[in-house]
Design an enzyme around this catalytic site. Structure first.
Site, PDB file in Angstrom:
ATOM      1  N   ASP A 181       1.055  -1.128  -0.083  1.00  0.00           N
ATOM      2  CA  ASP A 181       0.052  -0.173   0.140  1.00  0.00           C
ATOM      3  C   ASP A 181       0.029   1.425  -0.084  1.00  0.00           C
ATOM      4  O   ASP A 181       2.239   1.477   0.214  1.00  0.00           O
ATOM      5  CB  ASP A 181      -0.812   0.101   1.248  1.00  0.00           C
ATOM      6  CG  ASP A 181      -2.438   1.585   1.404  1.00  0.00           C
ATOM      7  OD1 ASP A 181      -2.088   1.206   0.517  1.00  0.00           O
ATOM      8  OD2 ASP A 181      -1.766   1.636   2.895  1.00  0.00           O
TER       9      ASP A 181
ATOM     10  N   ASP B  83      -6.956  -1.614   2.776  1.00  0.00           N
ATOM     11  CA  ASP B  83      -6.044  -3.043   2.333  1.00  0.00           C
ATOM     12  C   ASP B  83      -6.323  -3.936   3.636  1.00  0.00           C
ATOM     13  O   ASP B  83      -5.467  -5.459   2.922  1.00  0.00           O
ATOM     14  CB  ASP B  83      -4.732  -2.656   3.473  1.00  0.00           C
ATOM     15  CG  ASP B  83      -4.625  -1.627   2.925  1.00  0.00           C
ATOM     16  OD1 ASP B  83      -4.410  -0.673   2.121  1.00  0.00           O
ATOM     17  OD2 ASP B  83      -3.372  -0.854   3.989  1.00  0.00           O
TER      18      ASP B  83
END
Length: 308
Positions: free
Chosen positions: A21, A240
């Site tokens: 990420d 996420d």
């Protein structure tokens, strides 16, 4: 590092692709507001201007974003709190989160509906959208993450935030590329392509960049990559979580990460140090090598004894 089981440690030895990420993982996750503009103003939006319409814009956005844990939300709330002219930040009712896009709610002190989110939160036929997106075009081109604000049925302006890379990110990416066999490094982010490219250019050593992804699209990218290699996902936020759960190995940032990410992940980096990703993979490969060394001589000795 917290590795949750011996099985996880063994699976980690197979990882040949690591997905990261961006916000809060490759970057510090502490963005700051660097621009804002209402469509009622004609000033240069490349800087934060103290004017009554912009103060109202920031106040409205902060009243909704105070209910979010996202780093961008924290930047907006912090910026509003630093302006004495705004006073206290209003509360909101009926706050609704659209994962990966933004939030909406009713600002208590005025009763108006406020929506704060990325471009994906809005349709191009929204009133005021053309003016707001045009005003934000230059700021977005510099790599800022744009959040648009809608007041009732009209988009009234934007707020731009920017984050910086972690000092250890570049070295961590280099170390993964030097492993034998080397590890493929992929960035998956919900931010705009411009913001993602700005960070990727600063870091270098990233093999793929995929931007503008919703949580389900991050999940799809993980599944695509799993057709080729075992995949690890490194992330910190609630957005996420699906990708962390689907990856062969989920790695959460423990210092600044959300509780959801840490609960789902297989490995937690307690100090938010990305160099520990490389260390984890090397440790897993070394452990598997030691296990094989312990098994093979025993098997060989047993075979020789049987033949005798």
């Amino acid at each position: 590092m917290l590795v949750k089981s011996g099985e996880v440690l063994d699976r980690m030895a197979d990882v040949l692709t690591v997905c990261f990420d961006k916000t809060g993982t490759l970057t510090h996750g502490k963005p700051v507001v660097v621009s804002m503009q209402t469509i009622a103003c004609d000033h240069n939006g490349d800087q934060v201007i103290a004017c009554a319409p912009c103060d109202e814009l920031l106040s409205a956005a902060a009243s909704i974003e105070r209910y979010s844990e996202h780093p961008v939300a924290h930047a907006i709330v912090t910026a509003a709190g630093s302006r004495p002219s705004l006073g206290h930040i209003s509360h909101a009712d009926d706050v609704h989160v659209t994962p990966g896009k933004g939030l909406s709610g009713i600002k208590v002190d005025c009763g108006h509906k406020i929506i704060v989110g990325s471009a994906d939160m809005f349709t191009q036929n929204e009133a005021g959208w053309d003016k707001a997106s045009l005003a934000a075009r230059h700021a977005e081109g510099t790599g800022q993450t744009m959040m648009y604000i809608q007041h009732d049925a009209k988009v009234v302006g934007y707020i731009g935030v920017q984050d910086e890379v972690r000092e250890d990110s570049r070295d961590a990416l280099i170390a993964l590329g030097r492993m034998k066999p080397p590890v493929r490094r992929v960035m998956l982010t919900g931010d705009s392509p411009q913001a993602a490219r700005r960070i990727a250019d600063k870091l270098g050593n990233i093999d793929e960049v995929h931007a503008g992804l919703l949580p389900a699209e991050k999940l799809a990218q993980i599944e695509r990559l799993q057709h080729y290699d075992a995949v690890a996902m490194v992330g910190d936020g609630i957005n996420d979580a699906p990708a962390l759960a689907r990856a062969d190995i989920g790695i959460a940032m423990g210092g600044g990460g959300t509780a959801q990410a840490m609960e789902i992940a297989d490995v937690v980096l307690m100090q938010d140090n990305l160099s520990h990703v490389d260390m984890a993979l090397r440790m897993a490969r070394d452990c598997r090598s030691i296990v094989r060394q312990n098994i093979i001589p025993v098997s060989y000795t047993h075979l020789r004894a049987h033949e005798t």
